[in-house]
Design a protein around this motif. Structure first.
Motif, PDB file in Angstrom:
ATOM      1  N   LYS A  98       0.834  -1.210   0.000  1.00  0.00           N
ATOM      2  CA  LYS A  98       0.000   0.000   0.000  1.00  0.00           C
ATOM      3  C   LYS A  98       0.868   1.258   0.000  1.00  0.00           C
ATOM      4  N   THR A 133      -7.578  -0.398  -3.815  1.00  0.00           N
ATOM      5  CA  THR A 133      -8.740   0.485  -3.744  1.00  0.00           C
ATOM      6  C   THR A 133      -9.953  -0.232  -4.313  1.00  0.00           C
ATOM      7  N   VAL A 160     -12.037  -4.323   5.969  1.00  0.00           N
ATOM      8  CA  VAL A 160     -12.419  -2.952   5.606  1.00  0.00           C
ATOM      9  C   VAL A 160     -13.081  -2.263   6.805  1.00  0.00           C
ATOM     10  N   ARG A 163     -10.676  -1.144   9.179  1.00  0.00           N
ATOM     11  CA  ARG A 163      -9.767  -0.179   8.564  1.00  0.00           C
ATOM     12  C   ARG A 163      -8.372  -0.742   8.328  1.00  0.00           C
ATOM     13  N   ARG A 166      -8.492  -0.774   2.570  1.00  0.00           N
ATOM     14  CA  ARG A 166      -9.098   0.498   2.174  1.00  0.00           C
ATOM     15  C   ARG A 166     -10.011   0.378   0.949  1.00  0.00           C
ATOM     16  N   LYS A 168     -12.813   0.341  -1.654  1.00  0.00           N
ATOM     17  CA  LYS A 168     -14.154   0.924  -1.719  1.00  0.00           C
ATOM     18  C   LYS A 168     -15.088   0.074  -2.578  1.00  0.00           C
TER      19      LYS A 168
END
Length: 243
Positions: A98, A133, A160, A163, A166, A168
């Motif tokens: 990441k 992502t 997710v 956290r 990440r 979406k």
């Protein structure tokens, strides 16, 4: 940076085929693509004719995992795996990929990073999922595949919510689909009912030319642009672009 991780804990689920053809489709649509091959088999390169090689810049998150970058298209660079490296899994931390994907030098050079992953729940897979992502899960519409999809989806959604990841977007990609097979139709309908139509991409149908394309080191749209597989991956690329 848009980071798309293609993952499934089951082998033979068309992860590498999907990465190769997504990379090519996005590149021909003007996107600058970096393919990060986190499977130490390094099969992504087999999907392309190899061009000029270059030194790795900036440094990769696993120093001895890669040899270099290989330019296979004006808009595509692919990592070449160092298959002689040992004990790779212990060398990578959850957030390493990441942090590397977010490097400003990469953001200036590429529009999309595509990550191919190993079919095992190891450090490379977890780091790839943490970097994403967007997560794409290719799977054949069969009961055993559904069980694996459920487990991976649950793990990703939990990460997710905590956290740790990440992403979406987490979507299923039905692969090796035969419309005349009743079990395939039933499983696809179950996926759509359970996860919603927007969470399931249009299917990639079974097509022998997808396998044949690898023997010529070409993406399917170069090898057999009029075949069903080429049309299916073209539709997938359009869906990814329209997001």
């Amino acid at each position: 940076m848009r980071v798309v991780t293609v993952a499934n804990r089951k082998g033979g689920s068309a992860k590498t085929t999907t990465v190769v053809n997504l990379a090519y489709g996005l590149a021909t649509r003007g996107r600058r693509v970096l393919v990060l091959d986190l499977d130490n088999q390094g099969h992504v390169l087999h999907g392309f004719s190899q061009g000029e090689q270059s030194l790795i810049t900036p440094a990769f998150p696993i120093e001895h995992f890669y040899k270099q970058l290989v330019a296979v298209h004006p808009n595509i660079d692919i990592t070449e795996v160092n298959n002689t490296s040992s004990d790779i899994g212990s060398q990578i931390q959850l957030q390493a990929v990441k942090e590397w994907c977010d490097d400003s030098r990469l953001c200036a050079r590429y529009d999309v990073i595509l990550i191919d992953t190993p079919p095992t729940l190891n450090a490379q897979l977890m780091a790839a999922l943490a970097a994403a992502t967007e997560i794409v899960i290719p799977a054949a519409p069969l009961p055993l595949s559904s069980d694996g999809v459920d487990k991976l989806l649950f793990a990703c959604l939990k990460a997710v919510s905590e956290r740790k990841f990440r992403a979406k977007s987490i979507k299923l990609l039905p692969v090796m689909v035969e419309k005349n097979v009743r079990l395939h139709r039933l499983t696809l309908n179950q996926w759509r009912e359970r996860f919603g139509n927007t969470k399931v991409f249009s299917p990639i149908h079974k097509c022998i030319k997808l396998a044949e394309a690898f023997s010529t080191n070409k993406p399917i749209s170069e090898f057999a642009p009029k075949c069903r597989g080429a049309k299916d991956y073209d539709a997938l690329c359009n869906a990814m672009i329209s997001k």
